[in-house]
Design a protein around this motif. Structure first.
Motif, PDB file in Angstrom:
ATOM      1  N   ALA A 373       5.713   6.615  -8.342  1.00 45.21           N
ATOM      2  CA  ALA A 373       6.329   7.797  -8.953  1.00 45.21           C
ATOM      3  C   ALA A 373       5.864   9.076  -8.272  1.00 45.21           C
ATOM      4  O   ALA A 373       6.633  10.037  -8.149  1.00 45.21           O
ATOM      5  CB  ALA A 373       6.013   7.841 -10.448  1.00 45.21           C
ATOM      6  N   LEU A 374       4.602   9.097  -7.826  1.00 49.38           N
ATOM      7  CA  LEU A 374       4.121  10.291  -7.124  1.00 49.38           C
ATOM      8  C   LEU A 374       4.886  10.492  -5.827  1.00 49.38           C
ATOM      9  O   LEU A 374       5.197  11.639  -5.444  1.00 49.38           O
ATOM     10  CB  LEU A 374       2.622  10.163  -6.833  1.00 49.38           C
ATOM     11  N   LYS A 375       5.230   9.407  -5.139  1.00 51.85           N
ATOM     12  CA  LYS A 375       6.020   9.515  -3.901  1.00 51.85           C
ATOM     13  C   LYS A 375       7.408  10.061  -4.196  1.00 51.85           C
ATOM     14  O   LYS A 375       7.961  10.842  -3.420  1.00 51.85           O
ATOM     15  CB  LYS A 375       6.082   8.155  -3.206  1.00 51.85           C
ATOM     16  N   GLU A 376       7.982   9.644  -5.329  1.00 52.05           N
ATOM     17  CA  GLU A 376       9.297  10.180  -5.713  1.00 52.05           C
ATOM     18  C   GLU A 376       9.227  11.669  -6.013  1.00 52.05           C
ATOM     19  O   GLU A 376      10.230  12.374  -5.913  1.00 52.05           O
ATOM     20  CB  GLU A 376       9.816   9.418  -6.932  1.00 52.05           C
ATOM     21  N   MET A 377       8.039  12.153  -6.372  1.00 54.58           N
ATOM     22  CA  MET A 377       7.862  13.576  -6.661  1.00 54.58           C
ATOM     23  C   MET A 377       7.506  14.368  -5.409  1.00 54.58           C
ATOM     24  O   MET A 377       7.308  15.582  -5.484  1.00 54.58           O
ATOM     25  CB  MET A 377       6.781  13.760  -7.729  1.00 54.58           C
ATOM     26  N   GLY A 378       7.405  13.695  -4.263  1.00 54.79           N
ATOM     27  CA  GLY A 378       7.167  14.394  -3.008  1.00 54.79           C
ATOM     28  C   GLY A 378       5.854  14.098  -2.333  1.00 54.79           C
ATOM     29  O   GLY A 378       5.600  14.589  -1.223  1.00 54.79           O
ATOM     30  N   ALA A 379       4.991  13.286  -2.978  1.00 62.35           N
ATOM     31  CA  ALA A 379       3.698  12.967  -2.370  1.00 62.35           C
ATOM     32  C   ALA A 379       3.887  12.043  -1.172  1.00 62.35           C
ATOM     33  O   ALA A 379       4.795  11.212  -1.148  1.00 62.35           O
ATOM     34  CB  ALA A 379       2.785  12.308  -3.396  1.00 62.35           C
ATOM     35  N   ASN A 380       3.024  12.189  -0.181  1.00 64.18           N
ATOM     36  CA  ASN A 380       3.051  11.337   1.017  1.00 64.18           C
ATOM     37  C   ASN A 380       1.911  10.325   0.890  1.00 64.18           C
ATOM     38  O   ASN A 380       0.765  10.610   1.239  1.00 64.18           O
ATOM     39  CB  ASN A 380       2.904  12.194   2.276  1.00 64.18           C
ATOM     40  N   ILE A 381       2.234   9.141   0.346  1.00 66.47           N
ATOM     41  CA  ILE A 381       1.223   8.118   0.075  1.00 66.47           C
ATOM     42  C   ILE A 381       1.699   6.783   0.641  1.00 66.47           C
ATOM     43  O   ILE A 381       2.820   6.358   0.382  1.00 66.47           O
ATOM     44  CB  ILE A 381       0.958   7.970  -1.438  1.00 66.47           C
ATOM     45  N   GLN A 382       0.846   6.145   1.407  1.00 64.56           N
ATOM     46  CA  GLN A 382       1.116   4.808   1.921  1.00 64.56           C
ATOM     47  C   GLN A 382       0.083   3.846   1.323  1.00 64.56           C
ATOM     48  O   GLN A 382      -1.103   4.160   1.291  1.00 64.56           O
ATOM     49  CB  GLN A 382       1.028   4.776   3.455  1.00 64.56           C
ATOM     50  N   THR A 383       0.545   2.696   0.864  1.00 58.70           N
ATOM     51  CA  THR A 383      -0.367   1.713   0.291  1.00 58.70           C
ATOM     52  C   THR A 383      -0.501   0.499   1.206  1.00 58.70           C
ATOM     53  O   THR A 383       0.433   0.155   1.939  1.00 58.70           O
ATOM     54  CB  THR A 383       0.112   1.269  -1.102  1.00 58.70           C
ATOM     55  N   TYR A 384      -1.661  -0.158   1.139  1.00 52.38           N
ATOM     56  CA  TYR A 384      -1.984  -1.252   2.055  1.00 52.38           C
ATOM     57  C   TYR A 384      -2.670  -2.399   1.308  1.00 52.38           C
ATOM     58  O   TYR A 384      -3.308  -2.197   0.276  1.00 52.38           O
ATOM     59  CB  TYR A 384      -2.908  -0.746   3.173  1.00 52.38           C
ATOM     60  N   ARG A 385      -2.555  -3.585   1.896  1.00 50.30           N
ATOM     61  CA  ARG A 385      -3.231  -4.764   1.366  1.00 50.30           C
ATOM     62  C   ARG A 385      -4.654  -4.893   1.916  1.00 50.30           C
ATOM     63  O   ARG A 385      -5.480  -5.595   1.337  1.00 50.30           O
ATOM     64  CB  ARG A 385      -2.429  -6.027   1.690  1.00 50.30           C
ATOM     65  N   GLU A 386      -4.935  -4.232   3.009  1.00 46.87           N
ATOM     66  CA  GLU A 386      -6.251  -4.320   3.629  1.00 46.87           C
ATOM     67  C   GLU A 386      -7.278  -3.494   2.840  1.00 46.87           C
ATOM     68  O   GLU A 386      -6.931  -2.549   2.124  1.00 46.87           O
ATOM     69  CB  GLU A 386      -6.210  -3.824   5.075  1.00 46.87           C
ATOM     70  N   CYS A 387      -8.559  -3.844   3.015  1.00 46.82           N
ATOM     71  CA  CYS A 387      -9.653  -3.057   2.447  1.00 46.82           C
ATOM     72  C   CYS A 387      -9.914  -1.867   3.367  1.00 46.82           C
ATOM     73  O   CYS A 387     -10.488  -2.036   4.447  1.00 46.82           O
ATOM     74  CB  CYS A 387     -10.917  -3.898   2.304  1.00 46.82           C
ATOM     75  N   LEU A 388      -9.474  -0.683   2.990  1.00 47.58           N
ATOM     76  CA  LEU A 388      -9.691   0.516   3.792  1.00 47.58           C
ATOM     77  C   LEU A 388     -10.935   1.229   3.265  1.00 47.58           C
ATOM     78  O   LEU A 388     -10.871   1.971   2.290  1.00 47.58           O
ATOM     79  CB  LEU A 388      -8.466   1.439   3.725  1.00 47.58           C
ATOM     80  N   GLY A 389     -12.051   0.964   3.887  1.00 44.76           N
ATOM     81  CA  GLY A 389     -13.297   1.556   3.431  1.00 44.76           C
ATOM     82  C   GLY A 389     -14.468   0.703   3.865  1.00 44.76           C
ATOM     83  O   GLY A 389     -14.320  -0.268   4.613  1.00 44.76           O
ATOM     84  N   GLY A 390     -15.636   1.041   3.389  1.00 45.14           N
ATOM     85  CA  GLY A 390     -16.836   0.336   3.799  1.00 45.14           C
ATOM     86  C   GLY A 390     -17.070  -0.965   3.062  1.00 45.14           C
ATOM     87  O   GLY A 390     -17.828  -1.812   3.516  1.00 45.14           O
ATOM     88  N   LEU A 391     -16.433  -1.114   1.884  1.00 43.56           N
ATOM     89  CA  LEU A 391     -16.639  -2.310   1.075  1.00 43.56           C
ATOM     90  C   LEU A 391     -15.581  -3.358   1.370  1.00 43.56           C
ATOM     91  O   LEU A 391     -14.392  -3.044   1.449  1.00 43.56           O
ATOM     92  CB  LEU A 391     -16.589  -1.957  -0.418  1.00 43.56           C
ATOM     93  N   GLN A 392     -16.014  -4.608   1.543  1.00 41.86           N
ATOM     94  CA  GLN A 392     -15.087  -5.729   1.576  1.00 41.86           C
ATOM     95  C   GLN A 392     -15.014  -6.274   0.154  1.00 41.86           C
ATOM     96  O   GLN A 392     -15.984  -6.801  -0.371  1.00 41.86           O
ATOM     97  CB  GLN A 392     -15.580  -6.809   2.542  1.00 41.86           C
TER      98      GLN A 392
END
Length: 470
Positions: A373-392
């Protein structure tokens, strides 16, 4: 014979009254409440947060274990408190709630088995009924738990709860519409290891172990402030337990417990939600009741993003100091990490930060679904299945979409949106308040599960909102 006729008349009258009540409840449930929001204006002013939604209902359940009345203060008027009050009443607990003072009196002197149909009427409203199992098994020797509801943010299986109860000696029987539990031989202490420090599983173990015969050792336990406050309550009632630094809790079962007099810790999730609203709308909000020690990790992150705050004995003032917000890398985790319930409201503010922010959700696998819904309001957000960060984390191995990259700043525009869950719902309100133009937010009653008088508070902050009913 005459007495029998009177009983028939009373039964008929009762049935008519119950029919009218059911009709009225159905009418209210079919009426949709929508919040119309004219956004693009800073939120400024003062609001108050009371007791924690993640603690108060659990303390209410704990009162079932006592042989004397209990008094709980700083209780918010939220739907979860209503649900537990109704469930306690069905089981013979006398519940008296003073809304003005936020004081709850609970008298469990006449605990009894509730009718299955009555319990089932509350099914779907909350997942809290599963926590009634241990106390009811101690008090009555049996319990019935209906099919459970709650927010759709990821797996909250009750299997572990049931396995825990079996470990204490409970018998579990699956019935149509729910589960019946019994303990013909009583409950006995046991050793339990949590592969993940689940709050619900820890609460279940504590509420069951305190009156189980012998010693219970719980390793890998959750140690959130709400858990520690529940331990405080149980200790006041007469429980014997210790918490080690390695997340191990040891409980020595006792034969009986008394009542308690306790003031709830404040709701750190609601406080952080209003803090994020101040940041996203470029506003200034004093959150009376906000408590610094329970929010240390959030405050550090808030400062890194560029938010400002000032702490006093009465609460915390949060504001946007002007200029650009900073992008960050954020990973949720169990306490003392960054709380998963803080993530969604802050993500809305991150849509206004300069650069790329990375969010890695490690507690609930579906919590990033609200970003659609935030993307429909104009936000630029991409979601991923990978762990993006220091924690696995455990979700990357199971192929869940649980990481996000947010590019900003992006202006948000008003839209017609539907609340997906409690925290996502409040996050949508923040987005609507920050967006230019009008938004219509559907399903707002979900927000009442955890945010007391949130519409009144929005108006106190000079938000341009209107409640409409269809």
């Amino acid at each position: 014979m005459l007495r029998g006729k009177f009983l028939d008349v009373n039964a008929t009258l009762r049935d008519r009254v119950e029919s009218v009540i059911r009709t009225e409840i159905l009418r209210k449930e079919t009426m949709e409440r929508i919040l119309r929001v004219n956004g693009g204006k800073p939120l400024n002013g003062e609001i108050t947060v009371r007791g924690a939604k993640n603690f108060v209902p659990k303390a209410m359940v704990a009162s079932l274990l006592g042989n004397k009345p209990s008094v709980l203060s700083n209780v918010p008027l939220i739907r979860d408190v209503d649900v537990v009050s109704e469930l306690l009443s069905l089981h013979g607990v006398h519940v008296n709630y003073d809304q003005g003072s936020g004081t709850l009196q609970l008298d469990p002197s006449n605990v009894e088995t509730a009718h299955v149909a009555d319990i089932d009427a509350l099914a779907g409203s909350s997942r809290i009924p599963i926590l009634f199992c241990g106390p009811l098994l101690h008090r009555l020797g049996e319990a019935f738990i209906p099919d459970l509801g709650g927010c759709n943010i990821g797996g909250r299986p009750i299997d572990f709860h049931l396995e825990t109860l079996r470990a204490f000696g409970a018998r579990v029987e699956k019935l149509e519409g729910g589960i019946r539990l019994s303990a013909p031989d009583g409950l006995h202490g046991t050793k339990i290891h949590l592969p993940f420090p689940s709050v619900g599983a820890t609460e279940q173990t504590l509420l069951t172990a305190v009156m189980a015969e012998g010693l219970t050792e719980l390793s890998g336990a959750a140690i959130e402030p709400e858990i520690m406050d529940l331990i405080n309550v149980l200790q006041k009632m007469g429980a014997i337990m210790s918490v080690d630094t390695d997340r191990t809790i040891r409980i020595e079962g006792v034969k009986e417990l008394g009542g308690f007099v306790h003031t709830s810790l404040p709701d750190r999730i609601e406080a952080a939600s209003w803090a994020s609203a101040a940041l996203a709308t470029r506003g200034n909000i004093f959150v009376r009741g906000a408590h610094q020690p329970d929010m240390t990790t959030f405050l550090n992150t808030y400062r890194k993003v560029g938010g400002a705050f000032d702490i006093s004995d009465e609460g915390i003032r949060f504001w946007h100091p002007g200029g650009e917000l900073n992008s960050i890398v954020l990973e949720t985790n169990v306490h003392p990490g960054f709380m998963t319930d803080w993530q969604q409201p802050l993500v809305v503010a991150l849509t206004q930060a300069q650069g790329l922010s990375i969010v890695h959700e490690t507690v609930y696998e579906n919590r990033l679904g609200f970003t659609r819904a935030l993307k429909e309001m104009g936000a630029n957000i991409q979601t991923y299945r990978e762990c993006l960060g220091g924690l696995q984390c455990r979700f990357g191995q199971r192929n869940f979409t649980h990481s996000a990259v947010i590019s900003g700043p992006t202006p948000l525009r008003g839209a017609e949106i539907t609340v997906p869950d409690l925290r996502g719902g409040f996050s949508y309100l923040i987005a609507a308040l920050a967006a230019e133009g009008e938004s219509q937010v559907h399903g707002i009653d979900v927000i009442s599960r955890g945010y007391e008088h949130f519409i009144t508070k929005l108006r106190a902050l000079n938000a341009d909102v209107e409640l409409i009913t269809r």
